[in-house]
Design a protein around this motif. Structure first.
Motif, mmCIF file in Angstrom:
data_model
loop_
_atom_site.group_PDB
_atom_site.id
_atom_site.type_symbol
_atom_site.label_atom_id
_atom_site.label_comp_id
_atom_site.label_asym_id
_atom_site.label_seq_id
_atom_site.Cartn_x
_atom_site.Cartn_y
_atom_site.Cartn_z
ATOM 1 N N GLU A 1 93.667 -42.398 82.400
ATOM 2 C CA GLU A 1 94.090 -42.111 83.777
ATOM 3 C C GLU A 1 95.421 -41.369 83.795
ATOM 4 O O GLU A 1 95.611 -40.445 84.588
ATOM 5 N N GLU A 2 96.332 -41.759 82.923
ATOM 6 C CA GLU A 2 97.628 -41.068 82.855
ATOM 7 C C GLU A 2 97.472 -39.671 82.278
ATOM 8 O O GLU A 2 98.089 -38.716 82.756
ATOM 9 N N LEU A 3 96.648 -39.539 81.251
ATOM 10 C CA LEU A 3 96.414 -38.226 80.656
ATOM 11 C C LEU A 3 95.781 -37.268 81.664
ATOM 12 O O LEU A 3 96.079 -36.075 81.675
ATOM 13 N N ALA A 4 94.923 -37.802 82.513
ATOM 14 C CA ALA A 4 94.228 -36.963 83.499
ATOM 15 C C ALA A 4 95.187 -36.351 84.522
ATOM 16 O O ALA A 4 94.850 -35.358 85.163
ATOM 17 N N ILE B 1 89.974 -41.490 72.970
ATOM 18 C CA ILE B 1 90.007 -40.530 74.084
ATOM 19 C C ILE B 1 89.975 -39.115 73.501
ATOM 20 O O ILE B 1 90.581 -38.831 72.470
ATOM 21 N N PHE B 2 89.279 -38.252 74.195
ATOM 22 C CA PHE B 2 89.216 -36.838 73.827
ATOM 23 C C PHE B 2 89.787 -36.033 74.988
ATOM 24 O O PHE B 2 89.404 -36.238 76.137
ATOM 25 N N VAL B 3 90.735 -35.141 74.686
ATOM 26 C CA VAL B 3 91.391 -34.348 75.731
ATOM 27 C C VAL B 3 91.297 -32.870 75.375
ATOM 28 O O VAL B 3 91.550 -32.485 74.231
ATOM 29 N N GLN B 4 90.929 -32.060 76.346
ATOM 30 C CA GLN B 4 91.004 -30.611 76.175
ATOM 31 C C GLN B 4 92.203 -30.116 76.954
ATOM 32 O O GLN B 4 92.308 -30.343 78.157
ATOM 33 N N VAL C 1 89.383 -34.988 80.252
ATOM 34 C CA VAL C 1 89.801 -36.213 79.575
ATOM 35 C C VAL C 1 88.581 -37.124 79.547
ATOM 36 O O VAL C 1 88.011 -37.428 80.595
ATOM 37 N N SER C 2 88.178 -37.542 78.345
ATOM 38 C CA SER C 2 86.991 -38.381 78.195
ATOM 39 C C SER C 2 87.315 -39.621 77.377
ATOM 40 O O SER C 2 87.933 -39.521 76.313
ATOM 41 N N VAL C 3 86.898 -40.782 77.864
ATOM 42 C CA VAL C 3 87.010 -42.021 77.103
ATOM 43 C C VAL C 3 85.734 -42.123 76.267
ATOM 44 O O VAL C 3 84.628 -41.967 76.789
ATOM 45 N N LEU C 4 85.910 -42.379 74.963
ATOM 46 C CA LEU C 4 84.778 -42.375 74.042
ATOM 47 C C LEU C 4 84.377 -43.782 73.619
ATOM 48 O O LEU C 4 85.159 -44.729 73.748
#
Length: 152
Positions: free
Chosen positions: A82-85, A102-105, A93-96
């Motif tokens: 949520e903070e990364l988003a 987490i994966f972030v582009q 931002v995807s939780v895996l």
């Protein structure tokens, strides 16, 4: 049923050209402009469809696509995500289900912008134990026709 054949056709025509008019859609589907306008509004309200403008990030100076693997400890990954988003440079931002958590582009202008984003926006987030960064040399395919419309 959430959608029917007319809704699917409208979505396909809009994905081909977001600038197509309701009249053009009506003419091509044998419907009225009012019906098309109502269908589009209904699909937008139900988060089935969203017509959006897309920016050319390269033309705007964002030359690097960076893929971050984020590893989390002592905090739920969902809260970290949520903070990364909230980070402007984060395109997704995807939780895996497994490692990484987490994966972030990220879309950034250059290496300096990448370092600044990591140091000032990502590193201060509590719960991130470590991360790895992969810089994309070339994006071969990026299909933006689909997304999570109900996402926060």
């Amino acid at each position: 049923m959430l959608v029917d054949e007319l809704d699917i056709t409208i979505a396909e025509l809009l994905s081909e050209s977001a600038q197509i008019t309701n009249k053009e859609i009506a003419d091509r589907t044998g419907s009225t402009e009012v019906t098309i306008a109502n269908r589009i509004r209904d699909m937008e309200e139900k988060n089935i469809l969203r017509v959006v403008m897309q920016r050319d990030l390269r033309a705007l100076g964002f030359d690097l696509v960076v893929l971050l693997d984020i590893y989390v400890t002592r905090r739920p990954p969902e809260l970290v995500a949520e903070e990364l988003a909230k980070i402007e440079e984060a395109a997704s931002v995807s939780v895996l289900l497994s490692d990484p958590d987490i994966f972030v582009q990220l879309n950034v202008r250059d290496r300096k912008h990448l370092l600044q984003t990591i140091e000032t926006k990502i590193a201060p987030i509590k719960g991130i134990s470590h991360w790895t960064a992969n810089i994309a040399l070339e994006v071969v395919k990026l299909d933006l026709r689909y997304g999570t419309l109900g996402a926060k």
